[in-house]
Design a protein around this motif. Structure first.
Motif, short mmCIF file in Angstrom:
data_model
loop_
_atom_site.label_atom_id
_atom_site.label_comp_id
_atom_site.label_asym_id
_atom_site.label_seq_id
_atom_site.Cartn_x
_atom_site.Cartn_y
_atom_site.Cartn_z
N ASN A 258 0.81 -1.23 0.00
CA ASN A 258 0.00 0.00 0.00
C ASN A 258 0.84 1.27 0.00
O ASN A 258 0.47 2.26 -0.61
N THR A 259 1.98 1.25 0.69
CA THR A 259 2.71 2.50 0.93
C THR A 259 3.67 2.80 -0.20
O THR A 259 4.48 1.94 -0.59
N GLY B 242 -0.39 3.21 -3.10
CA GLY B 242 -0.77 4.59 -2.78
C GLY B 242 -2.04 4.97 -3.52
O GLY B 242 -3.05 4.27 -3.44
N THR B 243 -1.97 6.08 -4.26
CA THR B 243 -3.16 6.54 -5.00
C THR B 243 -3.07 6.19 -6.48
O THR B 243 -3.84 6.68 -7.29
N ARG B 244 -2.09 5.35 -6.82
CA ARG B 244 -1.91 5.03 -8.26
C ARG B 244 -3.00 4.11 -8.79
O ARG B 244 -3.38 3.14 -8.12
N PHE B 245 -3.45 4.41 -9.99
CA PHE B 245 -4.44 3.57 -10.64
C PHE B 245 -4.32 3.76 -12.15
O PHE B 245 -5.00 4.59 -12.75
N PRO B 246 -3.41 3.01 -12.78
CA PRO B 246 -3.23 3.16 -14.23
C PRO B 246 -4.39 2.52 -15.00
O PRO B 246 -4.88 1.46 -14.61
N VAL B 247 -4.81 3.20 -16.06
CA VAL B 247 -5.84 2.63 -16.93
C VAL B 247 -5.39 2.78 -18.39
O VAL B 247 -4.50 3.57 -18.70
N VAL C 16 3.61 -1.48 -10.30
CA VAL C 16 2.98 -0.69 -9.24
C VAL C 16 3.27 -1.32 -7.87
O VAL C 16 3.61 -0.63 -6.91
N LEU C 17 3.17 -2.63 -7.79
CA LEU C 17 3.28 -3.29 -6.49
C LEU C 17 4.69 -3.79 -6.19
O LEU C 17 4.98 -4.24 -5.08
#
Ligand SMILES: [Zn+2]
Length: 293
Positions: free
Chosen positions: A132-133, A147-152, A203-204
């Motif tokens: 998460n961090t 975090g606040t990442r959300f790729p589309v 991302v992770l």
């Protein structure tokens, strides 16, 4: 990461929590319509009044088995774990952590977040603090963590009716099977097969944080236990030792064991090798004349 089959509970505390979530979601939608901003309450999505977070999301039983829904490590006693919003509830950033801008009038404005999903159980996952961090990977210096990442792929949804059209690049283990997006072998390294697999890995940090070594150890351990189980079956069918080994291996099939993705691949590979071996015994190669002589 493995596919998680989550059947919504029907227990009174879950039902009460869901009712509360629906009321609070309507309040958020009204608040946003008036103020263009919302204040999201952690106590609602964690279901604090009913102990939802601990009782359902971080329980040692199915479907999450006390594991992080992304990296599949056990969420240990020394960290409390986080309730993750798959689609970020407030600020939204892209894969490089730049704010996502969406059309507004003649210009753009920051994405307001998927606030209407802040209390929606289908958007919630139990995850570990490391997933998460946002943090720098100690080994490579790469920035990892959701975090606040959300790729589309393409454009972002900014309203409930646009969700069906949105194409997230981050895999959702509640809805997608990661086995279709990754290959894994005895090295424990995840090899992305799709853009979704690539984005999720990056991302992770799924190939960082010592995770490949941890998965390689699981692969090796499961391979050895599978061979030991076959040995035990040959010596005595249904023996206590064989049953014990079967029980251990079954935890990878159910998803209870940490890093089950690697364990399942080890089981598939070992089963295939055994089947090939048996087929070879059943059909021995024909001897040529010279060898007969
Ligand atoms: Zn994790």
């Amino acid at each position: 990461m493995i596919r998680i089959h989550f059947l919504e509970p029907t227990t009174p505390d879950w039902v009460k929590w869901r009712e509360k979530c629906e009321q609070e979601t309507q309040a958020l939608i009204s608040e946003f319509a008036k103020e263009k901003t919302v204040s999201i309450k952690g106590s609602v999505y964690k279901g604090s009044s009913w102990g939802i977070k601990d009782k359902y999301y971080f329980a040692l039983s199915a479907p999450f088995y006390g594991k992080c829904a992304y990296c599949e490590q056990k969420v240990h006693g020394n960290q409390c774990g986080d309730i993750e919003h798959y689609r970020p509830k407030a600020e939204v950033t892209d894969i490089d952590n730049n704010p996502v801008l969406v059309a507004a009038g003649a210009g753009t404005e920051p994405h307001p977040g998927y606030f209407w999903l802040a209390y929606d159980h289908s958007n919630l996952l139990p995850i570990c603090n490391q997933c998460n961090t946002r943090q720098k990977d100690k080994g490579t210096g790469a920035m990892i963590g959701k975090g606040t990442r959300f790729p589309v792929r393409g454009s972002y949804a900014t309203a409930p009716e646009e969700l069906d059209e949105e194409q997230p690049l981050l895999l959702n283990p509640l809805k997608q099977d990661p086995d279709s997006h990754f290959r894994i072998d005895e090295t424990g390294v995840l090899v992305a097969q799709t853009p979704e697999g690539e984005a999720t890995r990056d991302v992770l940090g799924l190939n960082l944080r010592d995770l490949p070594n941890d998965r390689a150890r699981v692969y090796e351990d499961v391979t050895m236990k599978f061979a030991a189980m076959i040995d035990a079956e040959i010596v005595e069918k249904g023996s206590e030792r064989s049953l014990k080994l079967r029980g251990i291996l079954a935890r990878y099939v159910s998803g209870e064991a940490p890093l089950s993705m690697a364990g399942r691949q080890a089981l598939r590979d070992a089963s295939n090798r055994t089947a090939t071996l048996l087929a070879g015994i059943a059909k021995p190669p024909a001897l040529d004349d010279e060898s007969i002589a």
